[in-house]
Design an enzyme around this catalytic site. Structure first.
Site, PDB file in Angstrom:
ATOM      1  N   ARG A 160       0.841  -1.198   0.000  1.00 61.99           N
ATOM      2  CA  ARG A 160       0.000   0.000   0.000  1.00 61.99           C
ATOM      3  C   ARG A 160       0.878   1.250   0.000  1.00 61.99           C
ATOM      4  NH1 ARG A 160      -2.322   0.652   4.619  1.00 61.99           N
ATOM      5  NH2 ARG A 160      -4.000   1.964   3.830  1.00 61.99           N
ATOM      6  N   LYS A 218      12.690  -5.818   2.172  1.00 62.74           N
ATOM      7  CA  LYS A 218      13.604  -6.410   3.131  1.00 62.74           C
ATOM      8  C   LYS A 218      12.816  -7.196   4.185  1.00 62.74           C
ATOM      9  CE  LYS A 218      13.106  -4.665   6.482  1.00 62.74           C
ATOM     10  NZ  LYS A 218      11.880  -4.772   7.338  1.00 62.74           N
TER      11      LYS A 218
END
Length: 368
Positions: free
Chosen positions: A28, A111
């Site tokens: 988002r 990550k």
């Protein structure tokens, strides 16, 4: 006051067309960043079902022109997609990042980038073979504040030589997170708090040390794991040959904290919101140089100085813009991929691996 935003890439170039693989919550934020970046367009979204892709696109204000696909492969097979953002669980990164690189798509990878450095090396190798740009999604490193902090840390008169770094990233997760979130699942994100929170702390420690790898890493004792063996809280110390030391703590069980303290021979730098600034377009840090006590040691001679760095674009937008500028150079001007970014990713992953190994080996130091 400072506003050190780099100039955007040439407006004469067509925008870089992004595809997103997966509808993770972090997507988002990156969807918004792609829509706000001046040199990108949100071209495609792929999910495991068309209905999920449609719902995600609607709730995040995707433009009508965005193509919605019922599979990840369809995004990679779209010839108009230049680059992909991959926010999938860490256990899926190897498969989909390699597949993207082999399809000639530039890779912006969330990550932690891999479960271990052996997997990451396969991803980096695939990107090098495909001639595509690789970058991980560590947003704070792209904030203009980071460059200003780096200038202070490299200043021999104001900061001197680095001696010690302490970093912390924690947040108090609720019971639903601790039971159901992918970050506590051994099959999805087996690195747990170390991969999610510790990644930032390790990158910050390396940043303070001018990205020089430490000689050894020792995990702190008494890490906390869930019943499945996934880390919920842990820490480690990093040691360099010249005596520099960094320690970090990361946790899903402690109050929200995002601190860096870097101590040199002549100065100190402190920042308390290094991962996500308190305000989207303004960030600060404090420094103190050549500090000392006043008469009779009743008080300090001076207080730390606060430095405010303004930015027109939020840090995630700056990251997308910088990544896309590199992609444009490769696509249109025959430039080579920038190796800085996979190099920093690999150094971070090496320290992650060392922490895991130290815990497994009874908290013994692990050589890097």
């Amino acid at each position: 006051m400072s506003n050190p935003n780099p100039s955007p890439s040439s407006s004469s170039s067509a925008p870089i067309r992004f595809g997103i693989i997966g509808c993770a919550d972090i997507a988002r934020k990156l969807s918004r960043a792609i829509l706000l970046s001046p040199n990108t367009t949100l071209h495609a979204l792929g999910s495991r079902s068309l209905s999920k892709a449609q719902a995600f696109a609607k709730s995040n204000n995707y433009p009508p022109s965005t193509k919605l696909y019922a599979s990840y492969d369809a995004v990679l097979d779209d010839p108009d997609v230049d680059a992909v953002y991959i926010p999938l669980p860490t256990s899926l990164h190897l498969t989909w990042a390699v597949a993207a690189a082999r399809k000639g798509k530039h890779v912006l990878l969330e990550k932690p980038t891999a479960l271990n450095v052996a997997e990451l090396d396969q991803i980096i190798d695939a990107c090098e073979e495909g001639g595509v740009q690789f970058m991980d999604g560590t947003m704070w490193t792209h904030h203009p504040r980071t460059r200003v902090m780096s200038d202070f840390l490299q200043d021999s008169q104001r900061f001197g030589q680095l001696h010690y770094v302490q970093t912390c990233f924690s947040f108090a997760a609720d019971n639903d997170f601790l039971e159901n979130d992918i970050r506590v699942s051994p099959d999805l994100d087996a690195l747990g708090a170390l991969g999610d929170c510790g990644w930032y702390c390790i990158r910050a420690s390396l940043f303070a040390a001018n990205y020089e790898l430490p000689k050894s890493v020792t995990a702190l004792r008494n890490p906390i794991k869930n019943k499945a063996g996934v880390l919920l809280s842990c820490g480690a110390s990093l040691h360099w040959e010249d005596g520099r030391v960094a320690t970090f703590n990361c946790s899903f069980l402690s109050h929200l904290t995002m601190n860096i303290s870097a101590v040199g021979t002549k100065g100190t730098l402190r920042v308390t919101d290094f991962i996500i600034p308190y305000e989207e377009k303004s960030a600060s840090f404090s420094t103190l140089s050549n500090g000392g006590f006043g008469e009779m040691t009743l008080a300090w001679k001076q207080k730390p100085s606060e430095h405010i760095v303004n930015t027109e674009l939020p840090q995630e937008v700056v990251m997308v813009r910088e990544f896309s500028t590199l992609v444009e150079g490769i696509k249109n001007r025959g430039l080579a991929p920038e190796k800085k970014w996979p190099t920093l990713t690999r150094k971070t992953q090496l320290v992650i691996d060392a922490v895991v190994a130290s815990i497994a080996q009874g908290f013994e130091p692990i050589q890097i």
